[in-house]
Design a protein around this motif. Structure first.
Motif, PDB file in Angstrom:
ATOM      1  N   TRP A 142       4.951  -4.179  -7.092  1.00 15.00           N
ATOM      2  CA  TRP A 142       4.421  -5.527  -6.974  1.00 15.00           C
ATOM      3  C   TRP A 142       4.430  -6.043  -5.531  1.00 15.00           C
ATOM      4  O   TRP A 142       5.280  -6.822  -5.122  1.00 15.00           O
ATOM      5  CB  TRP A 142       5.168  -6.491  -7.898  1.00 15.00           C
ATOM      6  N   TYR A 143       3.456  -5.571  -4.767  1.00 17.86           N
ATOM      7  CA  TYR A 143       3.250  -6.066  -3.409  1.00 17.86           C
ATOM      8  C   TYR A 143       2.076  -7.037  -3.399  1.00 17.86           C
ATOM      9  O   TYR A 143       1.191  -6.996  -4.264  1.00 17.86           O
ATOM     10  CB  TYR A 143       3.021  -4.896  -2.452  1.00 17.86           C
ATOM     11  N   TYR A 144       2.053  -7.899  -2.382  1.00 19.11           N
ATOM     12  CA  TYR A 144       1.099  -9.004  -2.359  1.00 19.11           C
ATOM     13  C   TYR A 144       0.508  -9.141  -0.959  1.00 19.11           C
ATOM     14  O   TYR A 144       1.009  -8.600   0.025  1.00 19.11           O
ATOM     15  CB  TYR A 144       1.789 -10.317  -2.743  1.00 19.11           C
ATOM     16  N   GLY A 145      -0.552  -9.945  -0.888  1.00 16.95           N
ATOM     17  CA  GLY A 145      -1.135 -10.312   0.394  1.00 16.95           C
ATOM     18  C   GLY A 145      -1.980  -9.212   0.992  1.00 16.95           C
ATOM     19  O   GLY A 145      -2.312  -8.220   0.360  1.00 16.95           O
ATOM     20  N   GLY A 146      -2.325  -9.412   2.288  1.00 20.39           N
ATOM     21  CA  GLY A 146      -3.076  -8.412   3.026  1.00 20.39           C
ATOM     22  C   GLY A 146      -2.142  -7.489   3.775  1.00 20.39           C
ATOM     23  O   GLY A 146      -0.946  -7.745   3.884  1.00 20.39           O
ATOM     24  N   TYR A 147      -2.711  -6.403   4.300  1.00 17.68           N
ATOM     25  CA  TYR A 147      -1.911  -5.405   5.016  1.00 17.68           C
ATOM     26  C   TYR A 147      -1.035  -6.095   6.063  1.00 17.68           C
ATOM     27  O   TYR A 147      -1.506  -6.958   6.779  1.00 17.68           O
ATOM     28  CB  TYR A 147      -2.863  -4.403   5.672  1.00 17.68           C
ATOM     29  N   PRO A 148       0.258  -5.753   6.229  1.00 19.21           N
ATOM     30  CA  PRO A 148       0.941  -4.634   5.581  1.00 19.21           C
ATOM     31  C   PRO A 148       1.673  -4.987   4.286  1.00 19.21           C
ATOM     32  O   PRO A 148       2.563  -4.239   3.878  1.00 19.21           O
ATOM     33  CB  PRO A 148       1.933  -4.169   6.641  1.00 19.21           C
ATOM     34  N   PHE A 149       1.359  -6.100   3.641  1.00 18.56           N
ATOM     35  CA  PHE A 149       1.886  -6.445   2.319  1.00 18.56           C
ATOM     36  C   PHE A 149       3.339  -6.942   2.370  1.00 18.56           C
ATOM     37  O   PHE A 149       4.066  -6.695   3.303  1.00 18.56           O
ATOM     38  CB  PHE A 149       1.754  -5.278   1.342  1.00 18.56           C
ATOM     39  N   ASN A 150       3.695  -7.656   1.298  1.00 20.53           N
ATOM     40  CA  ASN A 150       5.026  -8.243   1.241  1.00 20.53           C
ATOM     41  C   ASN A 150       5.403  -8.489  -0.212  1.00 20.53           C
ATOM     42  O   ASN A 150       4.702  -8.075  -1.125  1.00 20.53           O
ATOM     43  CB  ASN A 150       5.055  -9.539   2.055  1.00 20.53           C
ATOM     44  N   ASN A 151       6.504  -9.177  -0.416  1.00 20.57           N
ATOM     45  CA  ASN A 151       7.028  -9.412  -1.768  1.00 20.57           C
ATOM     46  C   ASN A 151       6.810 -10.840  -2.248  1.00 20.57           C
ATOM     47  O   ASN A 151       7.432 -11.256  -3.222  1.00 20.57           O
ATOM     48  CB  ASN A 151       8.531  -9.110  -1.799  1.00 20.57           C
ATOM     49  N   ASN A 152       5.939 -11.587  -1.585  1.00 17.48           N
ATOM     50  CA  ASN A 152       5.758 -13.003  -1.915  1.00 17.48           C
ATOM     51  C   ASN A 152       4.577 -13.182  -2.869  1.00 17.48           C
ATOM     52  O   ASN A 152       3.418 -13.054  -2.463  1.00 17.48           O
ATOM     53  CB  ASN A 152       5.508 -13.806  -0.637  1.00 17.48           C
ATOM     54  N   PRO A 153       4.834 -13.491  -4.142  1.00 12.70           N
ATOM     55  CA  PRO A 153       3.732 -13.660  -5.089  1.00 12.70           C
ATOM     56  C   PRO A 153       2.754 -14.756  -4.689  1.00 12.70           C
ATOM     57  O   PRO A 153       1.599 -14.737  -5.112  1.00 12.70           O
ATOM     58  CB  PRO A 153       4.449 -14.009  -6.400  1.00 12.70           C
ATOM     59  N   ARG A 317      11.968  -1.954  -0.244  1.00  6.28           N
ATOM     60  CA  ARG A 317      11.212  -2.783  -1.179  1.00  6.28           C
ATOM     61  C   ARG A 317      10.058  -3.510  -0.508  1.00  6.28           C
ATOM     62  O   ARG A 317       9.471  -4.406  -1.110  1.00  6.28           O
ATOM     63  CB  ARG A 317      12.144  -3.805  -1.826  1.00  6.28           C
ATOM     64  N   GLU A 318       9.768  -3.168   0.735  1.00  2.44           N
ATOM     65  CA  GLU A 318       8.685  -3.822   1.446  1.00  2.44           C
ATOM     66  C   GLU A 318       8.125  -2.841   2.466  1.00  2.44           C
ATOM     67  O   GLU A 318       8.679  -1.773   2.687  1.00  2.44           O
ATOM     68  CB  GLU A 318       9.151  -5.095   2.155  1.00  2.44           C
ATOM     69  N   ARG A 319       7.021  -3.226   3.088  1.00  2.50           N
ATOM     70  CA  ARG A 319       6.475  -2.386   4.149  1.00  2.50           C
ATOM     71  C   ARG A 319       6.539  -3.142   5.470  1.00  2.50           C
ATOM     72  O   ARG A 319       5.891  -4.175   5.640  1.00  2.50           O
ATOM     73  CB  ARG A 319       5.031  -1.997   3.854  1.00  2.50           C
ATOM     74  N   ASN A 320       7.335  -2.608   6.375  1.00  2.00           N
ATOM     75  CA  ASN A 320       7.396  -3.111   7.742  1.00  2.00           C
ATOM     76  C   ASN A 320       7.238  -1.902   8.648  1.00  2.00           C
ATOM     77  O   ASN A 320       8.138  -1.062   8.748  1.00  2.00           O
ATOM     78  CB  ASN A 320       8.729  -3.821   8.005  1.00  2.00           C
ATOM     79  N   ASP A 321       6.097  -1.797   9.303  1.00  2.00           N
ATOM     80  CA  ASP A 321       5.790  -0.588  10.056  1.00  2.00           C
ATOM     81  C   ASP A 321       6.690  -0.377  11.261  1.00  2.00           C
ATOM     82  O   ASP A 321       6.716   0.713  11.843  1.00  2.00           O
ATOM     83  CB  ASP A 321       4.323  -0.603  10.493  1.00  2.00           C
ATOM     84  N   ASP A 367       6.612   7.132  -4.945  1.00  4.56           N
ATOM     85  CA  ASP A 367       6.897   5.698  -4.838  1.00  4.56           C
ATOM     86  C   ASP A 367       7.294   5.279  -3.425  1.00  4.56           C
ATOM     87  O   ASP A 367       8.351   4.685  -3.193  1.00  4.56           O
ATOM     88  CB  ASP A 367       7.999   5.304  -5.837  1.00  4.56           C
ATOM     89  N   GLN A 368       6.424   5.574  -2.486  1.00  2.16           N
ATOM     90  CA  GLN A 368       6.628   5.164  -1.101  1.00  2.16           C
ATOM     91  C   GLN A 368       5.902   3.843  -0.840  1.00  2.16           C
ATOM     92  O   GLN A 368       4.896   3.532  -1.480  1.00  2.16           O
ATOM     93  CB  GLN A 368       6.101   6.234  -0.149  1.00  2.16           C
ATOM     94  N   THR A 369       6.380   3.058   0.132  1.00  4.47           N
ATOM     95  CA  THR A 369       5.651   1.847   0.493  1.00  4.47           C
ATOM     96  C   THR A 369       4.539   2.136   1.495  1.00  4.47           C
ATOM     97  O   THR A 369       3.627   1.319   1.647  1.00  4.47           O
ATOM     98  CB  THR A 369       6.593   0.779   1.078  1.00  4.47           C
ATOM     99  N   ALA A 370       4.573   3.274   2.169  1.00  7.60           N
ATOM    100  CA  ALA A 370       3.495   3.669   3.079  1.00  7.60           C
ATOM    101  C   ALA A 370       3.123   5.127   2.761  1.00  7.60           C
ATOM    102  O   ALA A 370       2.979   5.486   1.601  1.00  7.60           O
ATOM    103  CB  ALA A 370       3.909   3.466   4.527  1.00  7.60           C
ATOM    104  N   ASP A 371       2.973   5.986   3.776  1.00  6.02           N
ATOM    105  CA  ASP A 371       2.483   7.346   3.564  1.00  6.02           C
ATOM    106  C   ASP A 371       3.505   8.227   2.844  1.00  6.02           C
ATOM    107  O   ASP A 371       4.714   7.982   2.897  1.00  6.02           O
ATOM    108  CB  ASP A 371       2.153   8.009   4.906  1.00  6.02           C
TER     109      ASP A 371
END
Length: 768
Positions: A142-153, A317-321, A367-371
């Protein structure tokens, strides 16, 4: 060849023969829509588990229906369908086909706690007896928003719905055992969606190798996971490197608050089901469990590293590059990752060279958040092989030659399923790249199955697409999908030269099957992409076009065959003569002159998209039986054939245009034309048409009608008979029969008095 009368038969026979071939596919045409990545012999990863899809299992739940619409539970499911359980006692029941003592199941539950995640449990039962209650959660999805996505519904755009849970049964169950995944209570979650289950017989834990360092007995690492073992594990690794001894991590769950740096050492576990490294620093969230080589500039690359027989299951649990929270990273040369399970990290392995001769093999990345994997910056002579990848947040397997060339790397014998964003397999730049014997399926959005590109920063000149590329014996199933930025489809195999034109590489695509593409099978966009050669490529089904041309290129086609193309004109090309085609050998079903240039069509699988899910799914679910249907049930449905003459493909028979038509290979009866209605429908009438032009002289075609509910076993719906087509009465014939429930309907032709082939311009199917 447009008139099709006996008067012109002799004059046209020579031309027809030179452009006709019987098409033989790697998979039976009627089975293509439901093809599993494990149905392709000799390609993809050899895995230790047997996979069963929930939609094919016994259930008292509700099937989600099929969809490829971004933001749908179905679109992210393997095979594009799953089963929802929304009441206590509902279940999916699988029957073991081999002995098993463990299961991994893929599931989704609604998000909760403002994006922090909802925790629940599902019961696993064997022959009715409770085996275990297995924890499940939404916190890794359950990721939200535009790239790179977050956990905020509050940022909307929900996606990445699924996660996976695994458990050992504690005993081995025989083939034939009924294993249920069942809802014990809906108090924990309002619904549970089950996608699939992977059953396996896990071998016993591996013992300590002779002479090895034991991280527990010798260095005090904590196998309970209650305390941070980073320093103890690092000390054991340093000792193993200095003494030339294997470092053994016995069975246990080890909490690591940071990376373990490896160099000239073998790190061995008791097996990926027994030795698990995980954890994340409680306050410094950019630090988490991982095994890293030394970076260049910091004494790297590391050399002669082996990591094997363990799992890295993180807590990302999130994507932070900017965060280095990957299972593997840094730089390692002459090194091997073998039989490692990677899950819940940002990237399975993000490798920053320069580095040489690095191998990942026999592994699972989930189940990776990126590659899943990215060979980034100067990685050479390195490979990923025999590895299974599913549910990555970005590219499944990638190479990115940012400012430093990647050379002679390969992705071989891998299976890559359902990347949520971007491509199954891609190389951004690179020289002498190999991608062979892979199976890729179910691309979700903003990418294709295989991508070759001069895109992304630092990919140009010596880092761009160079040398000889070998893309051979790959199978792409339901690959490619829509790009929500571009608002049009992405091809199953696609090429981009956004940064600069390809500098005359040789890109050989051979012995490749492109099956049930969501949009186009092949696509060119953003700049000149020369040097592409296709040989023995089979295209079976495409939601829009065989070729989607949006940039200039020079491409050769040898023995490229297509059928089941949704659009009547198989090429979309608005760049004109800048796209240069050379044809040799036998090419069928994909060529048109002139091509079509116009608005983007709606793909045949997505004519009525459903509403994307919210963070709290509705309490009602789709019915399990098909709703009543009216009109022509075959209109724009996938159609396949045993063969076709020239460009007269089976898609022409279901396009709603009576002036376009399918024609079988000449002088080669019997021939068949099959339509997939998408689900079982009650049918009792077929209307067949030929083009209305009077030049299509009266003729009688001899044919039978067969039906199937599964695309495998067919039975006779209407026995063979002659049907007369007369232009004076609309060139139409009606075939009526006793009402029957069928998903697939097949016409088998054995004769035609007007032309030595089966011919249909419209294959219409009705309920009455």
């Amino acid at each position: 060849m447009a008139k099709r009368t006996l008067a012109v038969l002799a004059a046209a026979a020579t031309v027809a023969a030179s452009a006709t071939a019987i098409v033989t596919w790697s998979a039976a045409p009627a089975l293509a829509a439901g093809l599993s990545p494990f149905d392709v012999p000799g390609r993809g990863a050899t895995v230790p588990f047997t996979e069963q899809e929930a939609e094919n299992a016994a259930t008292n739940g509700t099937k989600t229906g099929t969809s490829r619409y971004y933001g749908q539970l179905s679109s992210e499911a393997s095979g594009r369908e799953a089963v929802t359980l929304d009441a206590t006692g509902e279940y999916v029941e699988f029957t073991l086909t081999k002995p098993a003592n463990a299961v991994t199941f893929r599931y989704s539950i609604p998000d909760g706690n403002g994006g922090a995640g909802l925790d629940a449990a599902l019961d696993v039962r064997a022959n009715g007896t409770l085996v275990k209650s297995v924890p499940v959660t939404s916190k890794y999805g359950w990721y939200y928003g535009g790239y790179p996505f977050n956990n905020n519904p509050g940022d909307t755009n929900p996606h990445h719905f699924y996660d996976e849970a695994r458990t050992l049964f504690g005993t081995t169950y025989a083939a034939g055992t009924k294993v249920r995944i069942q809802v014990a209570s809906t108090a924990q979650a309002p619904s549970f969606t089950i996608d699939l289950a992977d059953f396996e017989n896990v071998p016993a834990a591996l013992p300590k190798p002779a002479g090895a360092i034991d991280v527990v007995a010798d260095y005090g690492a904590d196998p309970s996971g209650a305390t941070d073992s980073t320093a103890r594990l690092q000390a054991a690794v340093n000792a193993g490197s200095a003494q030339g001894r294997v470092v053994y991590i016995p069975q246990g769950n080890y909490t690591l608050y940071s990376h373990v740096i490896v160099d000239r050492v073998t790190l061995a576990g008791a097996g990926p089901w027994y030795t698990v490294l995980g954890g994340r620093h409680p306050t410094q969230r950019n630090l988490a469990a991982g095994i890293y080589g030394k970076y260049n500039g910091s004494g790297g690359p590391s050399q002669n590293v082996t990591v094997k027989d363990l799992a890295v299951i993180g807590d990302i649990r999130e994507r932070n590059d900017d965060d280095q929270v990957n299972a593997f990273g840094g730089a390692m040369s002459n090194s091997v990752i073998d039989n490692v399970w990677m899950q819940h990290t940002k990237v399975g392995a993000w490798m920053d060279g320069p580095m040489d001769r690095f191998t990942i093999r026999n592994s699972r990345i989930l189940d990776q958040t990126a590659d899943g994997v990215n060979f980034h910056i100067g990685v050479t002579n390195s490979t990923v092989t025999n590895t299974f990848v599913r549910n990555t947040g970005d590219d499944g397997l990638a190479m990115w030659a940012e400012n430093t060339p990647n050379v002679a790397n390969s992705f071989t014998h891998n299976t890559v399923v359902a990347p949520i964003l971007a491509n199954n397999i891609v190389s951004y730049g690179g020289r002498d790249i190999v991608m062979t014997d892979n199976v890729v399926t179910d691309t979700v959005t903003n990418g294709g199955g295989i991508h070759v590109a001069n895109r992304y920063p630092g990919v140009n000149g010596q880092t761009g697409v160079q040398g000889t590329w070998t893309l051979a014996r790959n199978t792409l199933i339901r690959a490619g999908n829509s790009d929500y930025n571009w608002n049009f489809g992405v091809g199953a195999i696609w090429f981009s030269a956004l940064n600069e034109a390809f500098q005359n590489p040789t890109i050989n695509i051979t012995d490749t099957d492109i099956i049930d593409s969501s949009y186009a099978a092949l696509m060119w966009i953003e700049g000149q992409t020369n040097g592409i050669h296709l040989d023995n490529v089979n295209i079976q089904g495409a939601g829009t076009y065989a070729l989607q041309v949006q940039a200039n290129s020079q491409v050769s086609f040898n023995n490229v065959r297509a059928s089941g193309i949704a659009q009547p004109n198989p090429i979309h090309n608005c760049v004109g003569a800048g796209f240069q085609i050379t044809r040799t050998g036998t090419n069928t079903g994909w060529y048109a002159d002139p091509p079509f240039c116009g608005p983007w069509p709606t793909p045949v699988w997505n004519t009525t998209p459903t509403t994307p899910p919210t963070t709290t799914p509705p309490t009602t679910t789709p019915p399990t039986t098909p709703p009543p249907a009216t009109g022509n049930l075959a209109l724009n449905r996938p159609a396949t054939a045993t063969g076709q003459a020239d460009v007269y493909g089976p898609g022409n028979a279901v396009d709603g245009n009576a002036n376009t038509y399918w024609e079988s290979p000449n002088n080669a009866f019997p021939q068949s034309l099959t339509v997939d209605l998408g689900q079982n429908r009650q049918v009792s009438r077929i209307v067949l048409k030929l083009p209305p032009a009077t030049a299509w002289a009266t003729r009688t075609q001899t044919l039978s009608v067969l039906g199937s509910t599964d695309g495998s076993s067919y039975s006779t719906v209407k026995a063979s008979a002659g049907y007369t087509f007369n232009p004076a009465t609309g060139n139409t014939a009606t075939v009526s029969f006793t009402a029957t429930n069928q998903r697939y309907l097949r016409l088998t032709f054995t004769g035609n008095t007007g032309w030595p082939a089966g011919q249909v311009s419209e294959f219409e199917v009705y309920t009455s």
